[in-house]
Design an enzyme around this catalytic site. Sequence first.
Site, PDB file in Angstrom:
ATOM      1  N   ASP A  87       0.818  -1.218   0.000  1.00 31.54           N
ATOM      2  CA  ASP A  87       0.000   0.000   0.000  1.00 31.54           C
ATOM      3  C   ASP A  87       0.847   1.261   0.000  1.00 31.54           C
ATOM      4  O   ASP A  87       0.350   2.349  -0.285  1.00 31.54           O
ATOM      5  CB  ASP A  87      -0.838   0.052   1.285  1.00 31.54           C
ATOM      6  CG  ASP A  87      -2.149  -0.677   1.138  1.00 31.54           C
ATOM      7  OD1 ASP A  87      -2.622  -0.836   0.013  1.00 31.54           O
ATOM      8  OD2 ASP A  87      -2.692  -1.085   2.178  1.00 31.54           O
TER       9      ASP A  87
HETATM   10  C1  GLC Z   1      -0.582   2.445   6.211  1.00 29.95           C
HETATM   11  C2  GLC Z   1       0.021   1.154   6.699  1.00 29.95           C
HETATM   12  C3  GLC Z   1      -0.181   0.073   5.738  1.00 29.95           C
HETATM   13  C4  GLC Z   1      -1.608   0.024   5.346  1.00 29.95           C
HETATM   14  C5  GLC Z   1      -2.043   1.384   4.796  1.00 29.95           C
HETATM   15  C6  GLC Z   1      -3.464   1.425   4.316  1.00 29.95           C
HETATM   16  O1  GLC Z   1       0.132   2.874   5.152  1.00 29.95           O
HETATM   17  O2  GLC Z   1       1.389   1.312   6.918  1.00 29.95           O
HETATM   18  O3  GLC Z   1       0.247  -1.129   6.313  1.00 29.95           O
HETATM   19  O4  GLC Z   1      -1.789  -0.957   4.402  1.00 29.95           O
HETATM   20  O5  GLC Z   1      -1.890   2.314   5.803  1.00 29.95           O
HETATM   21  O6  GLC Z   1      -4.372   1.583   5.344  1.00 29.95           O
HETATM   22  C1  GLC Z   2      -1.485  -3.971   5.384  1.00 28.26           C
HETATM   23  C2  GLC Z   2      -2.727  -3.971   4.529  1.00 28.26           C
HETATM   24  C3  GLC Z   2      -2.549  -4.826   3.312  1.00 28.26           C
HETATM   25  C4  GLC Z   2      -1.299  -4.449   2.596  1.00 28.26           C
HETATM   26  C5  GLC Z   2      -0.102  -4.449   3.525  1.00 28.26           C
HETATM   27  C6  GLC Z   2       1.141  -3.924   2.882  1.00 28.26           C
HETATM   28  O1  GLC Z   2      -1.299  -5.234   5.931  1.00 28.26           O
HETATM   29  O2  GLC Z   2      -3.832  -4.432   5.263  1.00 28.26           O
HETATM   30  O3  GLC Z   2      -3.645  -4.699   2.449  1.00 28.26           O
HETATM   31  O4  GLC Z   2      -1.123  -5.344   1.537  1.00 28.26           O
HETATM   32  O5  GLC Z   2      -0.367  -3.636   4.634  1.00 28.26           O
HETATM   33  O6  GLC Z   2       1.083  -2.561   2.626  1.00 28.26           O
END
Ligand code: GLC
Ligand code: GLC
Length: 814
Positions: free
Chosen positions: A487
């Site tokens: 993300d």
């Molecule tokens: C933040 C977190 C990540 C998550 C994203 C979306 O960036 O670090 O893990 O997936 O938020 O909510």
């Molecule tokens: C968090 C989010 C997931 C994403 C991951 C890496 O675990 O829930 O959707 O793939 O972060 O950013």
Amino acid sequence: MKFGYFDDLNREYVITQPDTPLPWINYLGCEAYFGIISNTAGGYSFYRDARLRRLTRYRYNNVPLDCGGRYIYLRDDESKQFWSPSWQPTRTEVKDYSCRHGMGYSVIGSVSNGIAAHTRYFVPMGENLEIWQLTVTNHRAAKASISAFANIEFCLWDAQDDGTNFQRNFNTGEVEVEDGVIYHKTEYRERRNHFAYFACSRPTAGFDTQRESFLGRNRGWDKPAAVEAGQLTNSIAHGWSPIGAHQVKLELEPGETQQIVFVLGYHENSVDQKFDPAGSQIINKSTVKPVIAKYLDAVEADAAFERLRLYWESLLGIFQVNTPDIHTNRMVNIWNAYQCMATFNMSRSASFFESGIGRGLGFRDSNQDLLGFVHMVPTRARERILDLASTQLPTGGAYHQYQPLTKRGNNDIGGGFNDDPHWLIVGVSAYLKETGDWSILDEPVPYDNEPGSEKPLYDHLQRSFAYTLSRLGPHGLPLIGRADWNDCLNLNCFSDTPGQSFQTTTNKEGNVAESVFIAGLFVLSGQEIAAIAKHRGLESEATGYLAEVAKMEEAVNQYGWDGEWFLRAYDDFGAKIGSKECDEGKIFIESNGFCTLAGIGLEDGKAAKALAAVGTHLATKHGIVLQQPAYSKYYLNLGEISSYPPGYKENAGIFCHVNPWVMIGETRLGHGDQAHDYYSRINPSAREEIGDLHRCEPYVYAQMIAGKDAPTFGEAKNSWLTGTAAWNYYAIVQWILGIRTALDGLQIAPVIPKNWPGFTATRTFRGVVYKIAIERRGEGSHIALTVDGAPIEGNVVLPPTDGRKLVTVKGILS
Ligand code: GLC
Ligand code: GLC
């Protein structure tokens, strides 16, 4: 250092000191009514949606850390001393403290001045309520007069509003007290037809419903004035902060034990029967009273607990294994499966690290969660798949999240995460392999919940796959969009404004930045949809998918290979990410893990090279980090990934979710020792001894362990709600132990450590129990199978055609 121990026989983790490094939590409920509960009874409860139907209040990030809970106070009415058997909230010193976190319940208690007390908390199956069974024993030589107080603080339903809108909320709170039951009915007068209640099995010596009357002015939960005084005040809340508190007086002879049952619950009335008498503003209690009466009966409560225990026994019984490694056994047989239920239910919404407000159910997350859950309750997996697919957009793209209560795509977060659609194929494929229920593909499912837009689920899978074909970049690799699995790799974002969301800010057209990770995912999902098409007799369609897969593999080989490992991506300038040419972020786990998992480069040596590079550059004793070197500064063209300090989260943290991709890749190369070694490095049970470093619960996975660049290398954060649960379960069960569901049967292909003499397992699959024994006779992973004594060709055990319900499988590894 340890803070407790595993009681595997009872499927419990027993915490033996209350001041764990962080609150160590458990979940209550596994259907519609849920709660989180810490080892010192902190936490809160909600019905279905942790934001929109929150029953009790919890104060995240407060001090002390874990504030608000299901609190019991005991007061010695002679000495006037009072304490909490769960240690919080009074934090009075107690003896023999223990918290037993089990499957859907927790038992917390201790001894103080000869008075032993423990409370068992759980949610009965099929009910929207929780039971607290408080058992008090007098170990003194003399009679004891004890007042027991039970307390919760009501939340005003919408947890977001509850924490912000004080000008309104300090006026709206309303309760009723009838026959000793406290009813919380804020907003019931208007558009809510639900209320909460808190009841007690004994005649009470008093109650309170207004927080200030209970606590006294300027006091906290550690020293409530009414408890200190030994008498609740029978306060009725008008606005401010409604609570529920009961007081029961116990006279205990030496050696005597007494039990009090408290019931906290949620109840809905039909809209036209909200009030009794009709026309009044008084809650109609006719439908809730029998429920309350039933569970206040200790015999009924015990029976409900027994049903819960049997439920978990049967769920966990679907797959049980006995290997030479206790940590593998314990996680697979008990805790990892249990955690998969929690992630399925909660997605990423409510934990000690997730406030229950911010995030709905993720499209990507929930599809992946199915990998670890589908074997337990396939009917619920089916329902989830159809809910997820209903939020899919007509383009084949997806909302990144949806709200569980409305089941609608969440516009705030939007879509455009270009990996999302493929996870639907992965999730559906896992469902088909588990159940053989092909009818799901013909279910009519709308797009974007739009009535009239229904198409068979299979059409959704076709559009998922096609989504990427119309979004290819300059190298023929998939465009990344807002981000892919990571993300925080935001290649079209270019945000320089504080507070802007990295996930929804887009300053670039998005026609250049490409993801090698999505390419790997595309190859996997292409193989899955091709197999599904073939099974449906759509031969030429299947061939078409495989041709696209081959093209993508070609693009990866040509433009996604860096010489020793797979590149991660191309940025908006067309520059490489995850290449030896980069200053930082030269090598990433995601593309290397996923491409090898998907089978890219198995034949030409690329996969072996890539995983060797992962071993050299990314693997640490605490797990495999996301990338190296960590980003030391903020890069406008990379986004959130470089916003984290080195070693944390997506910036070179050990993201436990993706470690299994490498484990699976290693099994595809036949490297059982390496795969299981990686598995063990992040296995929470195997990390129990380093509890003071790891800090999170030793019985569940955390999303992240700080990487080697972090000052706190080895420290875990964000336990419970993470794709780590499903992926590790899937990697160990289906790829290392190799008991793998396939479209036509159960595949047995273990790739286990060389020094394991073998293992045994029991698997219930499509209504048949398979008793599996694997014996190692050589060092490799070649398997010869006999099924009920007769040798078979290959490694797939087909379902019996003669109605047998028990099948014995023997496998010889050589
Ligand atoms: C933040 C977190 C990540 C998550 C994203 C979306 O960036 O670090 O893990 O997936 O938020 O909510
Ligand atoms: C968090 C989010 C997931 C994403 C991951 C890496 O675990 O829930 O959707 O793939 O972060 O950013």
